[in-house]
Write a protein that holds these residues in place. Sequence first.
Motif, PDB file in Angstrom:
ATOM      1  N   ASP A  98      86.499  77.895  -0.582  1.00 10.59           N
ATOM      2  CA  ASP A  98      87.591  78.784  -0.130  1.00 10.59           C
ATOM      3  C   ASP A  98      88.700  79.116  -1.196  1.00 10.59           C
ATOM      4  N   PHE A  99      88.902  80.239  -1.420  1.00 10.70           N
ATOM      5  CA  PHE A  99      89.989  80.598  -2.536  1.00 10.70           C
ATOM      6  C   PHE A  99      90.987  81.590  -2.037  1.00 10.70           C
ATOM      7  N   ASN A 100      92.187  81.420  -2.358  1.00 12.78           N
ATOM      8  CA  ASN A 100      93.242  82.390  -1.944  1.00 12.78           C
ATOM      9  C   ASN A 100      93.957  83.094  -2.993  1.00 12.78           C
ATOM     10  N   ILE A 101      93.905  84.383  -3.026  1.00 17.79           N
ATOM     11  CA  ILE A 101      94.384  85.124  -4.081  1.00 17.79           C
ATOM     12  C   ILE A 101      95.574  86.035  -3.690  1.00 17.79           C
ATOM     13  N   SER A 102      96.515  85.671  -2.828  1.00 17.80           N
ATOM     14  CA  SER A 102      97.292  86.345  -2.007  1.00 17.80           C
ATOM     15  C   SER A 102      98.854  86.420  -3.078  1.00 17.80           C
ATOM     16  N   LYS A 103      99.018  85.427  -3.857  1.00 12.45           N
ATOM     17  CA  LYS A 103     100.189  85.153  -4.827  1.00 12.45           C
ATOM     18  C   LYS A 103      99.652  84.876  -6.179  1.00 12.45           C
ATOM     19  N   GLY A 104     100.792  85.296  -7.285  1.00 15.59           N
ATOM     20  CA  GLY A 104     100.511  84.772  -8.660  1.00 15.59           C
ATOM     21  C   GLY A 104      99.591  85.809  -9.362  1.00 15.59           C
ATOM     22  N   SER A 105      99.703  85.814 -10.691  1.00 13.80           N
ATOM     23  CA  SER A 105      99.123  86.921 -11.599  1.00 13.80           C
ATOM     24  C   SER A 105      97.571  86.537 -11.784  1.00 13.80           C
ATOM     25  N   ALA A 106      96.650  87.486 -12.271  1.00 11.15           N
ATOM     26  CA  ALA A 106      95.373  87.322 -12.460  1.00 11.15           C
ATOM     27  C   ALA A 106      95.170  86.112 -13.174  1.00 11.15           C
ATOM     28  N   GLU A 107      95.881  85.964 -14.330  1.00 16.29           N
ATOM     29  CA  GLU A 107      95.541  84.589 -15.198  1.00 16.29           C
ATOM     30  C   GLU A 107      95.919  83.418 -14.416  1.00 16.29           C
ATOM     31  N   GLU A 108      97.160  83.191 -13.534  1.00 18.70           N
ATOM     32  CA  GLU A 108      97.451  82.292 -12.836  1.00 18.70           C
ATOM     33  C   GLU A 108      95.910  82.024 -11.642  1.00 18.70           C
ATOM     34  N   ASN A 109      95.752  82.885 -11.176  1.00 19.47           N
ATOM     35  CA  ASN A 109      94.400  82.725 -10.411  1.00 19.47           C
ATOM     36  C   ASN A 109      93.236  82.253 -11.053  1.00 19.47           C
ATOM     37  N   PHE A 110      93.013  82.678 -12.271  1.00 21.80           N
ATOM     38  CA  PHE A 110      91.771  82.339 -12.979  1.00 21.80           C
ATOM     39  C   PHE A 110      92.098  80.874 -13.415  1.00 21.80           C
ATOM     40  N   ILE A 111      93.314  80.477 -13.546  1.00 15.27           N
ATOM     41  CA  ILE A 111      93.502  78.884 -13.918  1.00 15.27           C
ATOM     42  C   ILE A 111      92.985  78.212 -12.557  1.00 15.27           C
ATOM     43  N   LYS A 112      93.529  78.617 -11.524  1.00 12.78           N
ATOM     44  CA  LYS A 112      93.376  77.822 -10.227  1.00 12.78           C
ATOM     45  C   LYS A 112      91.841  77.982  -9.949  1.00 12.78           C
ATOM     46  N   LEU A 113      91.234  78.749 -10.217  1.00  8.96           N
ATOM     47  CA  LEU A 113      89.654  79.025  -9.882  1.00  8.96           C
ATOM     48  C   LEU A 113      89.042  77.879 -10.861  1.00  8.96           C
ATOM     49  N   SER A 114      89.223  78.068 -12.057  1.00  8.36           N
ATOM     50  CA  SER A 114      88.928  76.986 -13.162  1.00  8.36           C
ATOM     51  C   SER A 114      88.813  75.391 -12.742  1.00  8.36           C
ATOM     52  N   GLU A 115      90.094  75.207 -12.032  1.00  6.81           N
ATOM     53  CA  GLU A 115      90.386  73.829 -11.519  1.00  6.81           C
ATOM     54  C   GLU A 115      89.502  73.621 -10.533  1.00  6.81           C
ATOM     55  N   ILE A 116      89.192  74.450  -9.414  1.00  6.11           N
ATOM     56  CA  ILE A 116      88.226  74.153  -8.429  1.00  6.11           C
ATOM     57  C   ILE A 116      86.897  74.103  -8.925  1.00  6.11           C
ATOM     58  N   ILE A 117      86.377  74.900  -9.603  1.00  5.60           N
ATOM     59  CA  ILE A 117      85.188  74.720 -10.381  1.00  5.60           C
ATOM     60  C   ILE A 117      84.870  73.528 -11.163  1.00  5.60           C
ATOM     61  N   PHE A 118      85.711  73.278 -11.820  1.00  7.67           N
ATOM     62  CA  PHE A 118      85.578  71.903 -12.408  1.00  7.67           C
ATOM     63  C   PHE A 118      85.749  70.661 -12.050  1.00  7.67           C
ATOM     64  N   ASN A 119      86.782  70.403 -10.929  1.00 10.36           N
ATOM     65  CA  ASN A 119      87.356  69.472 -10.320  1.00 10.36           C
ATOM     66  C   ASN A 119      86.438  69.305  -8.865  1.00 10.36           C
ATOM     67  N   SER A 120      85.820  70.240  -8.264  1.00  5.52           N
ATOM     68  CA  SER A 120      85.250  70.305  -7.267  1.00  5.52           C
ATOM     69  C   SER A 120      83.770  70.597  -7.070  1.00  5.52           C
ATOM     70  N   MET A 121      83.410  71.981  -7.550  1.00  5.65           N
ATOM     71  CA  MET A 121      82.221  72.469  -7.463  1.00  5.65           C
ATOM     72  C   MET A 121      81.027  71.976  -8.648  1.00  5.65           C
ATOM     73  N   ILE A 122      81.471  71.830  -9.889  1.00 12.69           N
ATOM     74  CA  ILE A 122      80.582  71.424 -10.597  1.00 12.69           C
ATOM     75  C   ILE A 122      80.213  69.911 -10.524  1.00 12.69           C
ATOM     76  N   PRO A 123      81.177  69.209 -10.124  1.00 21.32           N
ATOM     77  CA  PRO A 123      80.904  67.645  -9.560  1.00 21.32           C
ATOM     78  C   PRO A 123      80.164  67.524  -8.422  1.00 21.32           C
ATOM     79  N   ARG A 124      79.977  68.455  -7.601  1.00 19.09           N
ATOM     80  CA  ARG A 124      78.766  68.352  -6.469  1.00 19.09           C
ATOM     81  C   ARG A 124      77.340  68.505  -7.127  1.00 19.09           C
ATOM     82  N   PHE A 125      77.385  69.476  -8.182  1.00 18.15           N
ATOM     83  CA  PHE A 125      76.063  69.369  -8.715  1.00 18.15           C
ATOM     84  C   PHE A 125      75.821  68.164  -9.431  1.00 18.15           C
TER      85      PHE A 125
END
Length: 231
Positions: free
Chosen positions: A120-147
């Motif tokens: 899940d990911f929400n983009i209702s607030k923040g700049s594009a860059e702020e959302n990309f940073i948040k996206l990166s944290e989810i990918i590296f802290n949650s998704m890649i570790p599952r792999f």
Amino acid sequence: MRNIIIATIKEWNISNYFLLKELYSEKYNFHLIINQNELTKQYVDKLNPKYIFFPHWSWIINKTIYKNYDCIVFHMTDLPYGRGGSPMQNLILRGIYDTKISALKVDGGIDSGDIYMKNDFNISKGSAEENFIKLSEIIFNSMIPRFLNEDLVAHKQEGEITSFKRRKEAESNIDSISVKSIDKLYDFIRMLDADTYPKAYLEFDDIKMKFSSVKKENNKLTGTFEVVENG
């Protein structure tokens, strides 16, 4: 130990790469690629990686690589909805703020590969860059570790296919908004506010006014503008 390759071009992903590398240093050998010239079949064959992750990559992945290795990309839509370019901007313009991060296998098509997982990911607030940073944290802290910790199986995409077109710089003109309101202006400015992105702008004769750092409070927008000569 097995090798892992991460290919990316964004600073926030590179920072998270080193944190991930340290965290899994006893289980995997990590290798970072930040230039398209480094991603060669010869180099990949030498490492024989378990996975190649592409959290943000701007170039075509050679068929000889994705046909022989598990190449994983991350797309900011609930695939197969929203295949194609500029997913964040296209979602926001459609008023869609609750979306998914889809981790999928590269297969040569446009975001058409089998899906390993969604987050899940929400983009209702923040700049594009702020959302990309948040996206990166989810990918590296949650998704890649599952792999790295599980034996994941990819599944075919299900549902109706909807495709997005990559947006052009001319579409960053605020005059292109058909119905203007505080909320729509807020979304339009913030969705284009990231490094290397064409900022939202207005044109007046020979000058261009670019907008960034927008905030919305009490039905009022504040932010930063820059005036430059056209051309």
